[in-house]
Design a protein around this motif. Structure first.
Motif, PDB file in Angstrom:
ATOM      1  N   ALA A   1       0.852  -1.181   0.000  1.00  0.00           N
ATOM      2  CA  ALA A   1       0.000   0.000   0.000  1.00  0.00           C
ATOM      3  C   ALA A   1       0.886   1.227   0.000  1.00  0.00           C
ATOM      4  O   ALA A   1       2.029   1.182   0.477  1.00  0.00           O
ATOM      5  N   PHE A   2       0.398   2.324  -0.552  1.00  0.00           N
ATOM      6  CA  PHE A   2       1.136   3.586  -0.577  1.00  0.00           C
ATOM      7  C   PHE A   2       2.489   3.438  -1.263  1.00  0.00           C
ATOM      8  O   PHE A   2       3.434   4.146  -0.950  1.00  0.00           O
ATOM      9  N   GLY A   3       2.592   2.488  -2.177  1.00  0.00           N
ATOM     10  CA  GLY A   3       3.827   2.301  -2.913  1.00  0.00           C
ATOM     11  C   GLY A   3       4.923   1.615  -2.135  1.00  0.00           C
ATOM     12  O   GLY A   3       6.088   1.664  -2.539  1.00  0.00           O
TER      13      GLY A   3
ATOM     14  N   HIS B   1      -6.837   0.707   2.502  1.00  0.00           N
ATOM     15  CA  HIS B   1      -7.259   0.874   1.118  1.00  0.00           C
ATOM     16  C   HIS B   1      -8.234   2.041   0.974  1.00  0.00           C
ATOM     17  O   HIS B   1      -8.235   2.729  -0.062  1.00  0.00           O
ATOM     18  N   ALA B   2      -9.044   2.285   1.992  1.00  0.00           N
ATOM     19  CA  ALA B   2      -9.948   3.433   1.950  1.00  0.00           C
ATOM     20  C   ALA B   2      -9.167   4.747   1.952  1.00  0.00           C
ATOM     21  O   ALA B   2      -9.523   5.700   1.245  1.00  0.00           O
ATOM     22  N   VAL B   3      -8.100   4.803   2.747  1.00  0.00           N
ATOM     23  CA  VAL B   3      -7.253   6.005   2.757  1.00  0.00           C
ATOM     24  C   VAL B   3      -6.559   6.169   1.415  1.00  0.00           C
ATOM     25  O   VAL B   3      -6.457   7.286   0.889  1.00  0.00           O
ATOM     26  N   GLU B   4      -6.066   5.070   0.844  1.00  0.00           N
ATOM     27  CA  GLU B   4      -5.457   5.134  -0.486  1.00  0.00           C
ATOM     28  C   GLU B   4      -6.438   5.685  -1.516  1.00  0.00           C
ATOM     29  O   GLU B   4      -6.076   6.538  -2.343  1.00  0.00           O
ATOM     30  N   ALA B   5      -7.656   5.195  -1.493  1.00  0.00           N
ATOM     31  CA  ALA B   5      -8.652   5.634  -2.471  1.00  0.00           C
ATOM     32  C   ALA B   5      -8.944   7.127  -2.349  1.00  0.00           C
ATOM     33  O   ALA B   5      -9.296   7.782  -3.330  1.00  0.00           O
ATOM     34  N   ALA B   6      -8.771   7.650  -1.151  1.00  0.00           N
ATOM     35  CA  ALA B   6      -9.043   9.066  -0.937  1.00  0.00           C
ATOM     36  C   ALA B   6      -7.876   9.946  -1.346  1.00  0.00           C
ATOM     37  O   ALA B   6      -8.075  11.002  -1.965  1.00  0.00           O
ATOM     38  N   ALA B   7      -6.640   9.551  -1.016  1.00  0.00           N
ATOM     39  CA  ALA B   7      -5.566  10.543  -1.055  1.00  0.00           C
ATOM     40  C   ALA B   7      -4.221  10.046  -1.559  1.00  0.00           C
ATOM     41  O   ALA B   7      -3.226  10.760  -1.420  1.00  0.00           O
ATOM     42  N   SER B   8      -4.146   8.862  -2.145  1.00  0.00           N
ATOM     43  CA  SER B   8      -2.854   8.367  -2.612  1.00  0.00           C
ATOM     44  C   SER B   8      -2.556   8.862  -4.022  1.00  0.00           C
ATOM     45  O   SER B   8      -3.379   8.717  -4.931  1.00  0.00           O
TER      46      SER B   8
ATOM     47  N   ASP C   1      -6.828   6.890  -9.759  1.00  0.00           N
ATOM     48  CA  ASP C   1      -8.266   7.003  -9.555  1.00  0.00           C
ATOM     49  C   ASP C   1      -8.626   7.513  -8.164  1.00  0.00           C
ATOM     50  O   ASP C   1      -9.806   7.522  -7.791  1.00  0.00           O
ATOM     51  N   SER C   2      -7.640   7.960  -7.391  1.00  0.00           N
ATOM     52  CA  SER C   2      -7.950   8.469  -6.051  1.00  0.00           C
ATOM     53  C   SER C   2      -8.665   9.813  -6.138  1.00  0.00           C
ATOM     54  O   SER C   2      -8.591  10.521  -7.154  1.00  0.00           O
TER      55      SER C   2
ATOM     56  N   ILE D   1      -0.008  10.766   4.687  1.00  0.00           N
ATOM     57  CA  ILE D   1      -0.983   9.711   4.440  1.00  0.00           C
ATOM     58  C   ILE D   1      -0.660   8.413   5.179  1.00  0.00           C
ATOM     59  O   ILE D   1      -1.572   7.730   5.679  1.00  0.00           O
ATOM     60  N   GLN D   2       0.611   8.073   5.317  1.00  0.00           N
ATOM     61  CA  GLN D   2       0.933   6.811   5.978  1.00  0.00           C
ATOM     62  C   GLN D   2       0.731   6.904   7.493  1.00  0.00           C
ATOM     63  O   GLN D   2       0.300   5.941   8.125  1.00  0.00           O
ATOM     64  N   GLY D   3       1.036   8.055   8.071  1.00  0.00           N
ATOM     65  CA  GLY D   3       0.747   8.241   9.485  1.00  0.00           C
ATOM     66  C   GLY D   3      -0.741   8.227   9.762  1.00  0.00           C
ATOM     67  O   GLY D   3      -1.206   7.614  10.728  1.00  0.00           O
ATOM     68  N   TYR D   4      -1.502   8.903   8.904  1.00  0.00           N
ATOM     69  CA  TYR D   4      -2.958   8.898   9.043  1.00  0.00           C
ATOM     70  C   TYR D   4      -3.508   7.481   8.882  1.00  0.00           C
ATOM     71  O   TYR D   4      -4.419   7.066   9.625  1.00  0.00           O
ATOM     72  N   ALA D   5      -2.949   6.741   7.936  1.00  0.00           N
ATOM     73  CA  ALA D   5      -3.398   5.358   7.750  1.00  0.00           C
ATOM     74  C   ALA D   5      -3.136   4.526   8.997  1.00  0.00           C
ATOM     75  O   ALA D   5      -3.960   3.671   9.365  1.00  0.00           O
ATOM     76  N   ALA D   6      -2.001   4.751   9.663  1.00  0.00           N
ATOM     77  CA  ALA D   6      -1.730   4.028  10.907  1.00  0.00           C
ATOM     78  C   ALA D   6      -2.807   4.313  11.944  1.00  0.00           C
ATOM     79  O   ALA D   6      -3.239   3.408  12.682  1.00  0.00           O
ATOM     80  N   ASP D   7      -3.267   5.555  12.016  1.00  0.00           N
ATOM     81  CA  ASP D   7      -4.361   5.900  12.929  1.00  0.00           C
ATOM     82  C   ASP D   7      -5.623   5.127  12.586  1.00  0.00           C
ATOM     83  O   ASP D   7      -6.304   4.587  13.476  1.00  0.00           O
TER      84      ASP D   7
END
Length: 328
Positions: free
Chosen positions: A51-53, A80-87, A92-93, A188-194
């Motif tokens: 995820a996130f490359g 994956h939801a965070v990726e879809a929003a902001a990656s 297609d994000s 984005i990766q820190g937010y994804a950890a949350d």
């Protein structure tokens, strides 16, 4: 200074989580570690992916294997939801769409949360942290592909498109001044950890270690020892420079070695928005914080601000600490 094509190392930090801590504790590897956990009535599961490359991994422990597996599934769904929003790794994000079109109605709540935090941090740091530095990226990557640095006019043209005040976040839409482009890769990766940790808590998981590219830990290692986080030496990623022990909460590292445009790492992926060049004082910054989002944002801001101003910024946020590695 030697210019080179952009290259991403396989990993930018060393984690002493599951197998690493087992070996450090002299337990003889992951099988012995699992046996030690089982002796305490606990099951442990680790699930890895991309995820996130980059590679990501979630580890959770508890008494019911089925609950753990469901929690890990929820954790990956959250990523994956965070990726879809902001990656920006996904064309297609929602963020990619915003950059293409310059406006976005009814934006994804994850994108709104990330952008609201980004603009707040930009204001707090007088623009040292700026989510609109994306126009600098193609200028530097294109130049590096030619083993060159950007021409002054190309760099100035990109800087003219940078500025966090060029973004309008309204209740039901996001608007960009024409020519503006956003990146939330510093958050984005820190937010994804949350979000992953919240998903695990939703399943009742009390002991977990999260690696989304940034890190989070809760509870304790299933063998009863505290979690530990090893930090890689910026100049020798195979060697540990420091260990955070015990480790709970969240940690994020920004460094000149994750993505660089030159072999000497003078030019890398973190930009000073005021100059278009990379800040030169630090090799790496690690911030621990109550949330992954805060740790991620502060670590990037500190790279731009430098040691003294960065330390002041971190000290202004309760529950945060920072480790600096000077440029060598």
């Amino acid at each position: 200074m030697t210019l080179r094509n952009l290259k991403r190392p396989a990993r930018r930090r060393v984690v002493l989580g599951v197998a690493g801590l087992a070996a450090a504790a002299g337990l003889g590897g992951i099988a012995a570690f699992r046996a030690a956990a089982a002796s305490r009535g606990l099951a442990i599961r680790t699930r890895a992916g991309v995820a996130f490359g980059t590679t990501v991994a979630l580890t959770a422990a508890g008494r019911d294997p089925a609950t753990i597996e469901a929690a890990l599934t929820d954790g990956f769904a959250a990523m994956h939801a965070v990726e879809a929003a902001a990656s920006l790794f996904r064309t297609d994000s929602a963020l990619a769409q915003l950059n293409r079109e310059g406006s976005l109605a009814a934006p994804d709540p994850h994108l709104v949360a990330l952008l609201r935090f980004a603009l707040t941090l930009a204001a707090e740091t007088d623009g040292a942290f700026d989510p609109t530095v994306q126009p600098l990226w193609p200028v530097w990557s294109s130049a590096a592909a030619r083993s060159a640095r950007p021409a002054a006019d190309a760099l100035r043209a990109a800087i003219d498109r940078v500025g966090w005040r060029r973004v309008r976040l309204e209740p039901d839409r996001i608007l960009l001044v024409p020519g503006t482009a956003l990146t939330l890769n510093a958050l984005i990766q820190g937010y994804a950890a949350d979000r992953v940790m919240a998903a695990l808590r939703g399943r009742g998981i009390a002991d977990a270690f999260v690696d989304t590219g940034e890190f989070g830990a809760v509870g304790a290692h299933p063998d009863g020892a505290p979690w530990r986080l090893g930090l890689a030496d910026p100049r020798d990623p195979g060697r540990l420079a420091d260990v955070i022990a015990p480790f709970t909460g969240f940690a994020a590292t920004s460094g000149d070695y994750n993505m660089s445009f030159s072999d000497d790492r003078v030019d890398h992926h973190i930009f000073d928005p005021s100059t278009g060049h990379s800040p030169g004082g630090l090799s790496a910054v690690t911030v621990t914080a109550p949330t992954g989002l805060l740790a991620d944002g502060l670590s990037t801001a500190c790279m731009v601000l430098g040691r003294d101003r960065g330390a002041q910024l971190v000290a202004a946020h309760a529950g945060c600490a920072v480790r600096f590695t000077d440029k060598v």
